[in-house]
Design an enzyme around this catalytic site. Structure first.
Site, PDB file in Angstrom:
ATOM      1  N   ARG A  28       0.828  -1.218   0.000  1.00 22.65           N
ATOM      2  CA  ARG A  28       0.000   0.000   0.000  1.00 22.65           C
ATOM      3  C   ARG A  28       0.864   1.270   0.000  1.00 22.65           C
ATOM      4  O   ARG A  28       0.503   2.261  -0.627  1.00 22.65           O
ATOM      5  CB  ARG A  28      -0.919  -0.018   1.234  1.00 22.65           C
ATOM      6  CG  ARG A  28      -2.070   0.958   1.161  1.00 22.65           C
ATOM      7  CD  ARG A  28      -2.939   0.931   2.413  1.00 22.65           C
ATOM      8  NE  ARG A  28      -4.263   1.490   2.168  1.00 22.65           N
ATOM      9  CZ  ARG A  28      -5.199   1.678   3.093  1.00 22.65           C
ATOM     10  NH1 ARG A  28      -4.959   1.312   4.340  1.00 22.65           N
ATOM     11  NH2 ARG A  28      -6.374   2.197   2.804  1.00 22.65           N
ATOM     12  N   SER A  83      -7.736   6.252  -0.381  1.00 19.88           N
ATOM     13  CA  SER A  83      -7.486   4.835  -0.631  1.00 19.88           C
ATOM     14  C   SER A  83      -8.487   4.100   0.258  1.00 19.88           C
ATOM     15  O   SER A  83      -8.512   4.301   1.474  1.00 19.88           O
ATOM     16  CB  SER A  83      -6.039   4.513  -0.243  1.00 19.88           C
ATOM     17  OG  SER A  83      -5.887   3.132  -0.045  1.00 19.88           O
ATOM     18  N   SER A  84      -9.342   3.266  -0.363  1.00 22.33           N
ATOM     19  CA  SER A  84     -10.454   2.647   0.377  1.00 22.33           C
ATOM     20  C   SER A  84      -9.935   1.650   1.413  1.00 22.33           C
ATOM     21  O   SER A  84      -8.784   1.207   1.344  1.00 22.33           O
ATOM     22  CB  SER A  84     -11.375   1.914  -0.599  1.00 22.33           C
ATOM     23  OG  SER A  84     -11.662   2.720  -1.709  1.00 22.33           O
ATOM     24  N   ALA A  85     -10.820   1.275   2.341  1.00 15.56           N
ATOM     25  CA  ALA A  85     -10.462   0.291   3.375  1.00 15.56           C
ATOM     26  C   ALA A  85     -10.125  -1.049   2.702  1.00 15.56           C
ATOM     27  O   ALA A  85     -10.886  -1.519   1.849  1.00 15.56           O
ATOM     28  CB  ALA A  85     -11.616   0.117   4.340  1.00 15.56           C
TER      29      ALA A  85
END
Ligand SMILES: C[S@@+](CC[C@H](N)C(=O)[O-])C[C@H]1O[C@@H](n2cnc3c(N)ncnc32)[C@H](O)[C@@H]1O
Length: 365
Positions: A28, A83-85
């Site tokens: 990430r 940035s999504s979960a």
């Protein structure tokens, strides 16, 4: 250190080995910009200023805000890109049935992380196109995605006539865009967060299969809170009932806590077309209490308080509608979110929520 943190994030994902392996391929921290917005007010955090705190923000289980206020400033840092979960990303990828060789269209490139993971899943015989309306975010992602084979398009739709095997949207829509439906074959899937308007607090994710030239339908698969498609935003309404006298107008057989803790807010929202339903806080008995609020376009409003009391005002009886929806859920045996289906035929102005043959709610979007 960052690679270890990424390995821990991947190990925690509740998903298939294939999806977990695709996440493992793309740490990430390689996709999150150096400037992030950890708090709803205050200054952004720069990686160079505090690398350890930046690493902790990047490796949360939740979403990471990567842009606020469309790149501008304001009294609050309203997320306009994130940035999504990770667990939600994995669940949406799983709902879209992504397989090697597929041509996938992602709406909302953001950091580029989801597109990178999709590129691993479709493999060398497939292809990922991702569209991003914000030129700065698109430029950031284009750099980070170099070498993955992902095509990043600045805008809302690729200008060519490509057809896709699946669409995954990472911003919420009210009207399912007809051009998404036009770009997939009958039987293919669109996985998208949906909310009847951009003032809705919750945006559950639906997995919609194409059933006709302009129609899609399918169940809600996850609860979520996504930012809204920028082309479909409606002006923010005031917090319902703001400035009104808190006079008790009734008592419910349930409290605000009952609705929140049992996870009923999203289902009630789907059953109350034209009503904004959300959770907020207000002074209550000398402390701060969690309320469930309801608001309608004609400025009718209602609050449900932690002791079950109701304060309300306006022409429409939102209280009766809430009571009826709750009673319906109870009599129907508390159907879960995935029993609720969305059917959309946008050119014919249809956005209908159904629970089998038990209940139908027509939304105006
Ligand atoms: C939750 S973020 C995207 C998360 C992203 N997929 C990731 O992995 O980081 C939503 C993004 O959708 C973009 N967006 C909003 N409306 C859009 C539209 N109509 N077309 C394309 N992108 C849009 C926003 O600018 C924002 O970057």
């Amino acid at each position: 250190m960052l690679d270890d943190m990424h390995a821990q994030l991947v190990a925690k994902l509740d998903t298939t080995d294939t999806i977990r392996a695709a996440f493992a391929n793309h740490p990430r921290h390689l996709y999150i910009p150096d400037m992030v917005w950890p708090d709803i007010t205050g200054l952004p955090l720069l990686r160079t200023a505090d690398p350890d705190r930046w690493a902790c923000v990047v490796y949360t289980d939740g979403a990471v805000t990567t842009q606020a206020n469309d790149g501008g400033s304001g009294p609050r840092n309203e997320p306009s890109s994130s940035s999504s979960a990770p667990q939600l990303m994995a669940d949406m990828i799983s709902a879209a049935n992504i397989e090697p060789g597929m041509r996938v269209l992602e709406i909302g490139t953001g950091s580029g992380w989801n597109a990178a993971i999709l590129s691993s899943l479709v493999g060398p015989t497939g292809h990922v196109t991702t569209v991003e309306i914000d030129a700065d975010m698109a430029a950031h992602a284009r750099v980070r995605l170099a070498g993955t084979g992902v095509r990043v398009v600045t805008g809302t739709m690729p200008s060519d006539a490509d057809v896709f095997d699946a669409v995954i949207a990472t911003c919420a829509v009210s009207r399912v865009p007809p051009e998404w439906i036009a770009r997939i074959e009958l039987g293919s899937l669109i996985v998208t967060p949906w909310a009847a308007d951009s003032n809705w607090q919750r945006t559950p994710v639906a997995a919609l299969r194409k059933t006709g030239p302009s129609c899609v339908s399918g169940p809600f698969v996850s609860d979520a809170m996504f930012m809204h498609d920028r082309t479909q935003r409606v002006p923010d309404g005031d917090f319902p009932g703001l400035g009104r006298r808190p006079e008790t107008t009734g008592v419910m057989p349930f409290t605000s806590g009952d609705l929140v803790e049992r996870g009923l807010i999203t289902r009630l929202m789907l059953m109350l077309p034209g009503v904004r339903v959300g959770v907020g806080v207000r002074p209550f008995n000398g402390a701060i209490g969690r309320i469930v609020y309801l608001g309608a376009d004609d400025s009718s409003w209602a609050y449900l308080w932690p002791d079950g009391s109701i304060t309300s005002g306006g022409r429409l009886s939102l209280v009766d509608r809430l009571r009826n929806a709750y009673q319906w859920l109870s009599e129907a045996g508390w159907p879960e979110l995935d029993a609720f289906c969305l059917e959309a035929d946008p050119p014919n102005k249809v956005h209908r929520v159904e629970v089998g043959s038990l209940g139908v709610w027509e939304h105006t979007c």
